[in-house]
Design a protein around this motif. Sequence first.
Motif, PDB file in Angstrom:
ATOM      1  N   LEU A  38       0.931  -1.181   0.250  1.00  0.00           N
ATOM      2  CA  LEU A  38      -0.044   0.105   0.016  1.00  0.00           C
ATOM      3  C   LEU A  38       1.044   1.367   0.100  1.00  0.00           C
ATOM      4  N   GLN A  42      -3.035   5.168   1.008  1.00  0.00           N
ATOM      5  CA  GLN A  42      -3.860   4.175   1.204  1.00  0.00           C
ATOM      6  C   GLN A  42      -3.701   3.797   2.511  1.00  0.00           C
ATOM      7  N   THR A  43      -2.286   3.750   3.038  1.00  0.00           N
ATOM      8  CA  THR A  43      -2.422   3.201   4.516  1.00  0.00           C
ATOM      9  C   THR A  43      -3.010   4.099   5.325  1.00  0.00           C
ATOM     10  N   LEU A  46      -6.677   3.849   5.091  1.00  0.00           N
ATOM     11  CA  LEU A  46      -7.280   2.543   5.803  1.00  0.00           C
ATOM     12  C   LEU A  46      -7.147   2.638   7.291  1.00  0.00           C
TER      13      LEU A  46
END
Length: 74
Positions: A38, A42-43, A46
């Motif tokens: 990722l 994105q990390t 999320l």
Amino acid sequence: MVNKNALRAGTLAAGTALMMLLSSPAFATGGDDPGPGLSIGQTLGLYVGIPVALFVIIAGLVIVTDKSRKKPQD
């Protein structure tokens, strides 16, 4: 008569043991290909963004539906 707390503890222990047996490594697939990683965005989305958004939504629903602060009509 069986103590209800003992019955609950036994049920929980049996359920936990069953889940551990069902998810044992013998049923796992190869796992040799982890896939792409990722990105930082994105990390953060999320693991930070989604939990914060869920917290705000749940807190908002609690505040909107709170009836304890409403004053009775005279």
